[in-house]
Scaffold this motif. Structure first.
Motif, PDB file in Angstrom:
ATOM      1  N   LEU A 131     -23.142 -23.348   9.266  1.00  0.00           N
ATOM      2  CA  LEU A 131     -23.571 -22.279   9.693  1.00  0.00           C
ATOM      3  C   LEU A 131     -22.562 -21.388  10.458  1.00  0.00           C
ATOM      4  CD1 LEU A 131     -26.049 -20.619  10.735  1.00  0.00           C
ATOM      5  CD2 LEU A 131     -26.074 -22.152  12.810  1.00  0.00           C
ATOM      6  N   LEU A 132     -21.556 -21.768  11.034  1.00  0.00           N
ATOM      7  CA  LEU A 132     -20.309 -21.057  11.698  1.00  0.00           C
ATOM      8  C   LEU A 132     -19.722 -20.235  10.441  1.00  0.00           C
ATOM      9  CD1 LEU A 132     -19.056 -23.203  14.527  1.00  0.00           C
ATOM     10  CD2 LEU A 132     -20.580 -21.317  14.520  1.00  0.00           C
ATOM     11  N   VAL A 133     -19.428 -21.086   9.390  1.00  0.00           N
ATOM     12  CA  VAL A 133     -18.593 -20.449   8.264  1.00  0.00           C
ATOM     13  C   VAL A 133     -19.612 -19.346   7.706  1.00  0.00           C
ATOM     14  CG1 VAL A 133     -17.806 -21.044   5.796  1.00  0.00           C
ATOM     15  CG2 VAL A 133     -17.527 -22.639   7.737  1.00  0.00           C
ATOM     16  N   THR A 134     -20.922 -19.500   7.595  1.00  0.00           N
ATOM     17  CA  THR A 134     -21.565 -18.559   6.999  1.00  0.00           C
ATOM     18  C   THR A 134     -21.594 -17.183   7.779  1.00  0.00           C
ATOM     19  OG1 THR A 134     -23.110 -20.273   5.799  1.00  0.00           O
ATOM     20  CG2 THR A 134     -23.850 -17.889   6.151  1.00  0.00           C
ATOM     21  N   VAL A 135     -21.713 -17.461   9.148  1.00  0.00           N
ATOM     22  CA  VAL A 135     -21.759 -16.210   9.923  1.00  0.00           C
ATOM     23  C   VAL A 135     -20.413 -15.571   9.900  1.00  0.00           C
ATOM     24  CG1 VAL A 135     -21.917 -15.713  12.333  1.00  0.00           C
ATOM     25  CG2 VAL A 135     -23.478 -17.113  11.479  1.00  0.00           C
ATOM     26  N   ALA A 136     -19.325 -16.521   9.974  1.00  0.00           N
ATOM     27  CA  ALA A 136     -17.978 -15.860  10.129  1.00  0.00           C
ATOM     28  C   ALA A 136     -17.486 -14.951   8.529  1.00  0.00           C
ATOM     29  CB  ALA A 136     -16.840 -16.886  10.234  1.00  0.00           C
ATOM     30  N   SER A 137     -18.048 -15.767   7.675  1.00  0.00           N
ATOM     31  CA  SER A 137     -17.772 -15.028   6.288  1.00  0.00           C
ATOM     32  C   SER A 137     -18.450 -13.760   6.183  1.00  0.00           C
ATOM     33  CB  SER A 137     -18.025 -15.932   5.309  1.00  0.00           C
ATOM     34  OG  SER A 137     -17.256 -17.185   5.323  1.00  0.00           O
ATOM     35  N   THR A 138     -19.646 -13.766   6.750  1.00  0.00           N
ATOM     36  CA  THR A 138     -20.395 -12.432   6.592  1.00  0.00           C
ATOM     37  C   THR A 138     -20.091 -11.430   7.518  1.00  0.00           C
ATOM     38  OG1 THR A 138     -22.690 -13.898   6.142  1.00  0.00           O
ATOM     39  CG2 THR A 138     -22.639 -11.416   6.883  1.00  0.00           C
ATOM     40  N   ILE A 139     -19.398 -11.662   8.767  1.00  0.00           N
ATOM     41  CA  ILE A 139     -18.705 -10.816   9.571  1.00  0.00           C
ATOM     42  C   ILE A 139     -17.727 -10.118   8.789  1.00  0.00           C
ATOM     43  CG2 ILE A 139     -17.969 -10.420  11.718  1.00  0.00           C
ATOM     44  CD1 ILE A 139     -20.080 -12.401  12.889  1.00  0.00           C
ATOM     45  N   GLY A 140     -16.844 -11.235   8.442  1.00  0.00           N
ATOM     46  CA  GLY A 140     -15.679 -10.788   8.003  1.00  0.00           C
ATOM     47  C   GLY A 140     -15.692 -10.114   6.475  1.00  0.00           C
ATOM     48  N   PHE A 141     -16.293 -10.450   5.797  1.00  0.00           N
ATOM     49  CA  PHE A 141     -16.507  -9.557   4.646  1.00  0.00           C
ATOM     50  C   PHE A 141     -17.282  -8.171   4.750  1.00  0.00           C
ATOM     51  CE2 PHE A 141     -16.307 -13.686   2.197  1.00  0.00           C
ATOM     52  CZ  PHE A 141     -15.236 -13.340   1.210  1.00  0.00           C
ATOM     53  N   LEU A 142     -18.110  -8.188   5.677  1.00  0.00           N
ATOM     54  CA  LEU A 142     -18.757  -6.831   6.133  1.00  0.00           C
ATOM     55  C   LEU A 142     -17.712  -6.045   6.857  1.00  0.00           C
ATOM     56  CD1 LEU A 142     -21.307  -5.225   6.258  1.00  0.00           C
ATOM     57  CD2 LEU A 142     -21.818  -6.099   8.628  1.00  0.00           C
ATOM     58  N   ALA A 143     -16.710  -6.611   7.666  1.00  0.00           N
ATOM     59  CA  ALA A 143     -15.803  -5.593   8.075  1.00  0.00           C
ATOM     60  C   ALA A 143     -14.618  -5.276   7.095  1.00  0.00           C
ATOM     61  CB  ALA A 143     -15.072  -6.474   9.401  1.00  0.00           C
ATOM     62  N   TRP A 144     -14.547  -6.092   6.261  1.00  0.00           N
ATOM     63  CA  TRP A 144     -13.528  -5.643   5.179  1.00  0.00           C
ATOM     64  C   TRP A 144     -13.914  -4.752   4.381  1.00  0.00           C
ATOM     65  CZ3 TRP A 144     -11.612  -9.804   0.938  1.00  0.00           C
ATOM     66  CH2 TRP A 144     -10.457  -9.315   0.425  1.00  0.00           C
ATOM     67  N   PHE A 145     -15.096  -5.004   3.609  1.00  0.00           N
ATOM     68  CA  PHE A 145     -15.523  -4.131   2.591  1.00  0.00           C
ATOM     69  C   PHE A 145     -16.330  -2.795   3.294  1.00  0.00           C
ATOM     70  CE2 PHE A 145     -15.592  -8.064   0.187  1.00  0.00           C
ATOM     71  CZ  PHE A 145     -14.730  -7.653  -1.040  1.00  0.00           C
ATOM     72  N   ARG A 146     -16.725  -2.827   4.385  1.00  0.00           N
ATOM     73  CA  ARG A 146     -17.397  -1.727   5.189  1.00  0.00           C
ATOM     74  C   ARG A 146     -18.519  -1.289   4.358  1.00  0.00           C
ATOM     75  NH1 ARG A 146     -14.913  -0.354   9.575  1.00  0.00           N
ATOM     76  NH2 ARG A 146     -12.653  -1.117   9.660  1.00  0.00           N
ATOM     77  N   LYS A 147     -19.375  -2.223   3.735  1.00  0.00           N
ATOM     78  CA  LYS A 147     -20.658  -1.935   2.954  1.00  0.00           C
ATOM     79  C   LYS A 147     -21.562  -2.840   3.046  1.00  0.00           C
ATOM     80  CE  LYS A 147     -17.865   0.212  -1.014  1.00  0.00           C
ATOM     81  NZ  LYS A 147     -17.731   0.109  -2.346  1.00  0.00           N
ATOM     82  N   PRO A 148     -22.815  -2.446   3.002  1.00  0.00           N
ATOM     83  CA  PRO A 148     -24.071  -3.330   3.192  1.00  0.00           C
ATOM     84  C   PRO A 148     -23.989  -4.285   2.057  1.00  0.00           C
ATOM     85  CG  PRO A 148     -24.696  -0.934   3.421  1.00  0.00           C
ATOM     86  CD  PRO A 148     -23.320  -1.149   2.948  1.00  0.00           C
ATOM     87  N   GLU A 149     -23.577  -4.344   0.966  1.00  0.00           N
ATOM     88  CA  GLU A 149     -23.462  -5.207  -0.040  1.00  0.00           C
ATOM     89  C   GLU A 149     -22.547  -6.453   0.422  1.00  0.00           C
ATOM     90  OE1 GLU A 149     -22.850  -2.034  -0.497  1.00  0.00           O
ATOM     91  OE2 GLU A 149     -24.398  -1.150  -1.772  1.00  0.00           O
ATOM     92  N   ALA A 150     -21.965  -6.247   1.331  1.00  0.00           N
ATOM     93  CA  ALA A 150     -21.029  -7.391   1.827  1.00  0.00           C
ATOM     94  C   ALA A 150     -22.097  -8.669   2.377  1.00  0.00           C
ATOM     95  CB  ALA A 150     -20.076  -7.002   3.137  1.00  0.00           C
ATOM     96  N   LEU A 151     -23.245  -8.204   2.825  1.00  0.00           N
ATOM     97  CA  LEU A 151     -24.236  -9.181   3.565  1.00  0.00           C
ATOM     98  C   LEU A 151     -24.491 -10.135   2.595  1.00  0.00           C
ATOM     99  CD1 LEU A 151     -26.375  -6.750   5.553  1.00  0.00           C
ATOM    100  CD2 LEU A 151     -24.501  -8.358   6.407  1.00  0.00           C
ATOM    101  N   LEU A 152     -24.664  -9.582   1.029  1.00  0.00           N
ATOM    102  CA  LEU A 152     -25.000 -10.578   0.055  1.00  0.00           C
ATOM    103  C   LEU A 152     -24.108 -11.700  -0.098  1.00  0.00           C
ATOM    104  CD1 LEU A 152     -26.225  -7.759  -2.653  1.00  0.00           C
ATOM    105  CD2 LEU A 152     -27.771  -9.155  -1.170  1.00  0.00           C
ATOM    106  N   ILE A 153     -22.813 -11.552   0.245  1.00  0.00           N
ATOM    107  CA  ILE A 153     -21.776 -12.614  -0.056  1.00  0.00           C
ATOM    108  C   ILE A 153     -21.962 -13.747   1.040  1.00  0.00           C
ATOM    109  CG2 ILE A 153     -19.518 -12.965   0.205  1.00  0.00           C
ATOM    110  CD1 ILE A 153     -18.609 -10.259  -0.646  1.00  0.00           C
ATOM    111  N   GLY A 154     -22.517 -13.264   2.297  1.00  0.00           N
ATOM    112  CA  GLY A 154     -22.901 -14.023   3.316  1.00  0.00           C
ATOM    113  C   GLY A 154     -24.064 -14.826   2.981  1.00  0.00           C
ATOM    114  N   LEU A 155     -25.008 -14.228   2.190  1.00  0.00           N
ATOM    115  CA  LEU A 155     -26.205 -14.834   1.858  1.00  0.00           C
ATOM    116  C   LEU A 155     -25.875 -16.012   0.875  1.00  0.00           C
ATOM    117  CD1 LEU A 155     -29.231 -15.163   2.090  1.00  0.00           C
ATOM    118  CD2 LEU A 155     -29.308 -13.298   0.216  1.00  0.00           C
ATOM    119  N   VAL A 156     -25.114 -15.519  -0.183  1.00  0.00           N
ATOM    120  CA  VAL A 156     -24.662 -16.506  -1.137  1.00  0.00           C
ATOM    121  C   VAL A 156     -23.921 -17.886  -0.507  1.00  0.00           C
ATOM    122  CG1 VAL A 156     -23.266 -16.959  -3.182  1.00  0.00           C
ATOM    123  CG2 VAL A 156     -24.604 -14.877  -3.007  1.00  0.00           C
TER     124      VAL A 156
END
Length: 417
Positions: free
Chosen positions: A113-138
């Motif tokens: 769960l922590l890895v999922t949350v951290a990855s979602t926040i990290g990719f969202l901050a990196w790409f700065r696009k809503p599509e980054a949320l899909l990476i966290g979902l996967v």
């Protein structure tokens, strides 16, 4: 050591099917990440093979399988990617929680769960696009959801095992209770059988011996008369007991338990049976009529104690008085039977050794006190007959007596359950 990590059939089936499925996807050119310029297509098979090897250890070594699977999944991200590798990783994560240690089962869902949350926040901050949320979902679908499913299944299995253990324990306790109930019922039946029949059989044995040893027509005739009476009564008692034990006996009228009111006939019968042995039996009942009725278990126990004591007197007592005393003081019913202690002339009957044991058991079950033994006539009777000689029998010669004494509580509150 090799035997302990041998894969089971399910693991082999999953590994083989995953490897063959991945090869089929690779041959068809179906990849999860598209072409990568810095790697060849065949490199995708390396993480796939490593993940299939991890599947072989999913149950026998779940921690090792998860470590190998995680490395294979990370490596797969730098290749063209294979869907079979990702799907096998979800099963490895699920098995690590289900078959791993309790500590791993607690920690892995939290870690994923922590890895999922951290990855979602990290990719969202990196790409700065809503599509980054899909990476966290996967990532959550691949790691956290399988771990959560493993926890649910493990909890269900633990609860089911606990329920099975509880049911087995309950069955064992029920079997122990049933065994104890059977033993207690057998002991009660043995007491009843002994008390009901021993008196009659003792009289039969004594008088038959007298008839055989004394060559006198009148003596033989009287002995045979007593033998017949006791045989008939003994058979009647046996039929009553058998009727109680028969299946379907509830359709018959219940047999009345003997009470202290029947002591007169018991004393009379003892006088008839003990006449040839010089026994004279008397009853002293000092209870007051206003004292009230006695509970049925107490009255039955008192009657059986008197009956067995008189039977023992017929077998072993020396010629002389046999005194039965019944008294009530407060909440205690006192039963006392005394007879002359000494060598008995003439025919005797062998004892079974169960009479005193049965009387003591009856008293103990009711929470009373029981004592039996030989005492000095001078010290034991304390001038009960009032003639001043101190022995209670009027002879003053210090003859020993055999005394059976029982004290039974007469209220429901003081009786044992």
């Amino acid at each position: 050591m090799l035997t302990s990590i041998r894969p089971d059939r399910d693991a082999v089936a999953l590994a083989v099917s995953g490897l063959l499925g991945g090869l089929l996807l690779w041959l068809l050119g179906l990849h999860t990440q598209g072409g990568q310029s810095y790697s060849a297509a065949w490199v995708t098979l390396v993480p796939l093979t490593a993940m299939a090897a991890a599947e072989l250890l999913r149950r026998t070594a779940p921690r090792t399988a998860l470590t190998v699977g995680t490395l294979a999944l990370v490596a797969d991200q730098f290749t063209w990617g294979n869907l079979a590798t990702v799907l096998m990783f979800t099963d490895v994560m699920y098995a690590a929680v289900l078959y791993g240690t309790p500590a791993a089962a607690r920690r892995l869902p939290v870690a994923t769960l922590l890895v999922t949350v951290a990855s979602t926040i990290g990719f969202l901050a990196w790409f700065r696009k809503p599509e980054a949320l899909l990476i966290g979902l996967v990532i959550g679908l691949v790691s956290f959801i399988p771990a959560l499913t493993g926890v649910s299944v493990r909890t269900h299995r633990t609860s089911a095992e606990a329920a099975r253990l509880a049911a087995a324990q309950t069955a064992r306790l029920a079997e122990m209770d049933r065994t104890q109930a059977v033993v207690a019922e057998r002991a009660r039946m043995a007491r009843e059988l002994h008390d009901m029949v021993a008196n009659h059989l003792s009289a039969v044995a004594i008088h038959s011996t007298a008839a055989l040893s004394i060559d006198d027509p009148d003596t033989s005739r009287n002995a045979l008369k007593v033998i017949r009476e006791n045989s008939v009564e003994g058979l009647s008692e046996m039929r009553r007991l058998i009727g109680l034990l028969r299946e379907g006996g509830e359709d018959q009228a219940p047999a009345a338990a003997p009470t202290l009111a029947a002591l007169d006939s018991l004393i009379e019968q003892t006088n008839v049976n003990g006449a040839s042995g010089g026994l004279v039996c008397t009853l002293e009942d000092t209870r007051e009529e206003a004292a009230g009725a006695l509970p049925t278990p107490v009255e039955l126990a008192a009657y059986r104690i008197v009956q067995e004591s008189l039977t023992n007197a017929l077998k072993h007592a020396a010629p002389g008085p046999v005194v039965v005393r019944i008294g009530r003081t407060g909440e205690l019913l006192t039963v006392e039977v005394t007879s002359v202690f000494g060598s008995r002339p003439g025919p005797t009957a062998p004892g079974s050794g169960a009479g005193l044991v049965g009387m003591r058991e009856r008293v103990t079950l009711l929470g009373g006190m029981f004592d039996a033994g030989a005492e000095s006539g001078d010290d034991g009777d304390r001038d009960r007959d009032g003639d001043g000689d101190g022995d209670g029998d009027g002879d003053g010669d210090g003859t020993k007596i055999w005394r059976v004494r029982a004290q039974l509580p007469v209220t429901e509150g003081t009786m044992r359950e």
